[in-house]
Write an enzyme that holds these catalytic residues in place. Structure first.
Site, PDB file in Angstrom:
ATOM      1  N   ASP A   8       0.856  -1.291  -0.003  1.00  0.00           N
ATOM      2  CA  ASP A   8      -0.075   0.084   0.063  1.00  0.00           C
ATOM      3  C   ASP A   8       0.983   1.214  -0.057  1.00  0.00           C
ATOM      4  O   ASP A   8       2.115   1.161  -0.115  1.00  0.00           O
ATOM      5  CB  ASP A   8      -1.065  -0.337   1.240  1.00  0.00           C
ATOM      6  CG  ASP A   8      -0.320   0.259   2.496  1.00  0.00           C
ATOM      7  OD1 ASP A   8       0.744   0.276   2.636  1.00  0.00           O
ATOM      8  OD2 ASP A   8      -1.100   0.325   3.460  1.00  0.00           O
ATOM      9  N   HIS A   9       0.309   2.535   0.117  1.00  0.00           N
ATOM     10  CA  HIS A   9       1.164   3.646   0.082  1.00  0.00           C
ATOM     11  C   HIS A   9       2.141   3.655   1.145  1.00  0.00           C
ATOM     12  O   HIS A   9       3.329   4.133   1.019  1.00  0.00           O
ATOM     13  CB  HIS A   9       0.012   4.676   0.253  1.00  0.00           C
ATOM     14  CG  HIS A   9      -0.614   4.891   1.590  1.00  0.00           C
ATOM     15  ND1 HIS A   9      -1.713   4.271   1.597  1.00  0.00           N
ATOM     16  CD2 HIS A   9      -0.366   5.402   2.946  1.00  0.00           C
ATOM     17  CE1 HIS A   9      -2.105   4.210   2.876  1.00  0.00           C
ATOM     18  NE2 HIS A   9      -1.586   4.935   3.634  1.00  0.00           N
ATOM     19  N   CYS A  65       3.239  -2.831   4.256  1.00  0.00           N
ATOM     20  CA  CYS A  65       2.453  -1.772   4.457  1.00  0.00           C
ATOM     21  C   CYS A  65       3.271  -1.124   5.584  1.00  0.00           C
ATOM     22  O   CYS A  65       4.442  -1.227   5.525  1.00  0.00           O
ATOM     23  CB  CYS A  65       0.925  -2.195   5.074  1.00  0.00           C
ATOM     24  SG  CYS A  65       1.045  -3.189   6.328  1.00  0.00           S
ATOM     25  N   GLY A  66       2.650  -0.473   6.345  1.00  0.00           N
ATOM     26  CA  GLY A  66       3.400   0.421   7.257  1.00  0.00           C
ATOM     27  C   GLY A  66       4.059  -0.463   8.468  1.00  0.00           C
ATOM     28  O   GLY A  66       5.121  -0.408   8.979  1.00  0.00           O
ATOM     29  N   THR A  67       3.222  -1.437   8.700  1.00  0.00           N
ATOM     30  CA  THR A  67       3.717  -2.385   9.915  1.00  0.00           C
ATOM     31  C   THR A  67       3.827  -3.877   9.513  1.00  0.00           C
ATOM     32  O   THR A  67       4.555  -4.776  10.208  1.00  0.00           O
ATOM     33  CB  THR A  67       2.742  -2.249  11.118  1.00  0.00           C
ATOM     34  OG1 THR A  67       1.293  -2.859  10.750  1.00  0.00           O
ATOM     35  CG2 THR A  67       2.784  -1.111  11.833  1.00  0.00           C
ATOM     36  N   GLY A  68       3.081  -4.191   8.562  1.00  0.00           N
ATOM     37  CA  GLY A  68       3.062  -5.341   7.943  1.00  0.00           C
ATOM     38  C   GLY A  68       1.769  -6.265   8.791  1.00  0.00           C
ATOM     39  O   GLY A  68       1.298  -7.418   8.019  1.00  0.00           O
ATOM     40  N   GLY A  70      -1.471  -5.204   8.805  1.00  0.00           N
ATOM     41  CA  GLY A  70      -2.719  -5.219   8.036  1.00  0.00           C
ATOM     42  C   GLY A  70      -2.710  -6.239   6.782  1.00  0.00           C
ATOM     43  O   GLY A  70      -3.548  -6.938   6.534  1.00  0.00           O
ATOM     44  N   HIS A  98       9.523 -24.047   9.362  1.00  0.00           N
ATOM     45  CA  HIS A  98       8.489 -24.728   9.892  1.00  0.00           C
ATOM     46  C   HIS A  98       7.007 -24.416   9.965  1.00  0.00           C
ATOM     47  O   HIS A  98       6.243 -25.475  10.130  1.00  0.00           O
ATOM     48  CB  HIS A  98       8.584 -24.135  11.529  1.00  0.00           C
ATOM     49  CG  HIS A  98      10.261 -24.684  12.128  1.00  0.00           C
ATOM     50  ND1 HIS A  98      10.384 -24.395  13.473  1.00  0.00           N
ATOM     51  CD2 HIS A  98      10.992 -25.271  11.528  1.00  0.00           C
ATOM     52  CE1 HIS A  98      11.336 -25.005  13.425  1.00  0.00           C
ATOM     53  NE2 HIS A  98      12.074 -25.578  12.585  1.00  0.00           N
ATOM     54  N   ASN A  99       6.575 -23.458   8.940  1.00  0.00           N
ATOM     55  CA  ASN A  99       5.231 -23.025   9.064  1.00  0.00           C
ATOM     56  C   ASN A  99       4.863 -23.052   7.360  1.00  0.00           C
ATOM     57  O   ASN A  99       3.690 -22.951   7.111  1.00  0.00           O
ATOM     58  CB  ASN A  99       4.914 -21.853   9.434  1.00  0.00           C
ATOM     59  CG  ASN A  99       5.296 -21.533  10.934  1.00  0.00           C
ATOM     60  OD1 ASN A  99       6.088 -20.499  11.120  1.00  0.00           O
ATOM     61  ND2 ASN A  99       4.851 -22.132  11.822  1.00  0.00           N
ATOM     62  N   ARG A 109       7.608   1.129   7.984  1.00  0.00           N
ATOM     63  CA  ARG A 109       7.932   2.078   9.271  1.00  0.00           C
ATOM     64  C   ARG A 109       8.544   1.416  10.498  1.00  0.00           C
ATOM     65  O   ARG A 109       8.714   2.144  11.484  1.00  0.00           O
ATOM     66  CB  ARG A 109       6.388   2.460   9.757  1.00  0.00           C
ATOM     67  CG  ARG A 109       5.667   3.422   8.474  1.00  0.00           C
ATOM     68  CD  ARG A 109       4.397   4.036   8.951  1.00  0.00           C
ATOM     69  NE  ARG A 109       3.660   4.704   7.769  1.00  0.00           N
ATOM     70  CZ  ARG A 109       2.573   5.045   7.738  1.00  0.00           C
ATOM     71  NH1 ARG A 109       1.636   4.345   8.835  1.00  0.00           N
ATOM     72  NH2 ARG A 109       1.959   5.597   6.815  1.00  0.00           N
ATOM     73  N   ARG A 132       8.687 -33.398  11.061  1.00  0.00           N
ATOM     74  CA  ARG A 132       7.705 -33.202  12.011  1.00  0.00           C
ATOM     75  C   ARG A 132       6.872 -31.934  11.983  1.00  0.00           C
ATOM     76  O   ARG A 132       5.766 -31.833  12.397  1.00  0.00           O
ATOM     77  CB  ARG A 132       8.356 -33.422  13.361  1.00  0.00           C
ATOM     78  CG  ARG A 132       9.286 -31.945  13.565  1.00  0.00           C
ATOM     79  CD  ARG A 132      10.239 -32.220  14.799  1.00  0.00           C
ATOM     80  NE  ARG A 132      11.394 -31.156  14.977  1.00  0.00           N
ATOM     81  CZ  ARG A 132      11.076 -30.005  15.449  1.00  0.00           C
ATOM     82  NH1 ARG A 132      10.007 -29.889  16.431  1.00  0.00           N
ATOM     83  NH2 ARG A 132      11.974 -29.212  15.553  1.00  0.00           N
ATOM     84  N   HIS A 133       7.151 -30.951  11.011  1.00  0.00           N
ATOM     85  CA  HIS A 133       6.447 -29.876  10.815  1.00  0.00           C
ATOM     86  C   HIS A 133       5.340 -30.061   9.826  1.00  0.00           C
ATOM     87  O   HIS A 133       4.344 -29.157   9.763  1.00  0.00           O
ATOM     88  CB  HIS A 133       7.401 -28.763  10.300  1.00  0.00           C
ATOM     89  CG  HIS A 133       8.510 -28.433  11.451  1.00  0.00           C
ATOM     90  ND1 HIS A 133       8.475 -28.156  12.511  1.00  0.00           N
ATOM     91  CD2 HIS A 133       9.875 -28.788  11.256  1.00  0.00           C
ATOM     92  CE1 HIS A 133       9.465 -27.847  13.139  1.00  0.00           C
ATOM     93  NE2 HIS A 133      10.490 -28.390  12.218  1.00  0.00           N
ATOM     94  N   ARG A 136       1.813 -30.218  11.187  1.00  0.00           N
ATOM     95  CA  ARG A 136       1.262 -28.824  12.032  1.00  0.00           C
ATOM     96  C   ARG A 136       0.909 -28.276  10.673  1.00  0.00           C
ATOM     97  O   ARG A 136      -0.176 -27.483  10.901  1.00  0.00           O
ATOM     98  CB  ARG A 136       2.477 -28.330  12.773  1.00  0.00           C
ATOM     99  CG  ARG A 136       2.883 -29.088  14.042  1.00  0.00           C
ATOM    100  CD  ARG A 136       4.088 -28.402  14.913  1.00  0.00           C
ATOM    101  NE  ARG A 136       4.507 -29.316  15.718  1.00  0.00           N
ATOM    102  CZ  ARG A 136       5.568 -29.585  15.789  1.00  0.00           C
ATOM    103  NH1 ARG A 136       6.677 -29.560  15.052  1.00  0.00           N
ATOM    104  NH2 ARG A 136       5.835 -30.724  16.825  1.00  0.00           N
TER     105      ARG A 136
END
Length: 147
Positions: A8-9, A65-68, A70, A98-99, A109, A132-133, A136
């Site tokens: 985003d912006h 984005c600003g923080t990741g 959203g 792992h994920n 930001r 093992r992952h 999950r």
């Protein structure tokens, strides 16, 4: 491997740096926008990156984005997407190992360009360990049935 990228912006500046860096490593990058710092809505770009992954056109995605935060919320609304909001290199590597995360979400930001590029390297270059992952990740995929 193709990597989808969007922002985003609030993530526009760092997106261009991460895109250029990932391309310099030999990866093809599909840029879904935004293409300016004009105010816009992050879910639009999260959706566009997720559609590229879910269609099979791209293997992984990077959202900024600003923080990741959203972007990660919006991306995780999609069945089959495992988006991780990361602020350090250890998390960026481990979420792939792992994920089996398929989308990295970062915030302009909360980090500099160098860290963002290092995190993109680790995310793109680190394979899922399986073993093992896998059980999950299978559990996570089963949660998609609730969507």
């Amino acid at each position: 491997m193709k990597i989808a990228i969007g922002c985003d912006h609030a993530g526009f500046g760092i997106k261009n740096a991460v895109k250029a860096h990932v391309e310099s490593k030999g990866y093809e990058v599909v840029d879904v926008g935004t293409y300016s710092a004009d105010s816009c809505h992050y879910p639009v770009y999260a959706n566009a990156v997720c559609e590229k992954i879910l269609s099979g056109e791209c293997a992984l995605g990077i959202l900024i984005c600003g923080t990741g935060i959203g972007m990660s919320i919006a991306a995780n609304k999609h069945k089959g997407i495992r988006a991780a909001c990361c602020e350090n290199t250890f998390s960026a590597r481990m979420t792939r190992m792992h994920n089996d995360a398929n989308v990295l979400c970062i915030g302009e930001r909360v980090m500099g360009y160098g860290l963002a590029c290092d995190m993109a390297d680790l995310f793109v270059d680190t394979p899922f360990e399986g073993g093992r992952h896998q059980a999950r990740v299978d559990d996570l995929n089963a949660l998609d049935a609730n969507k």
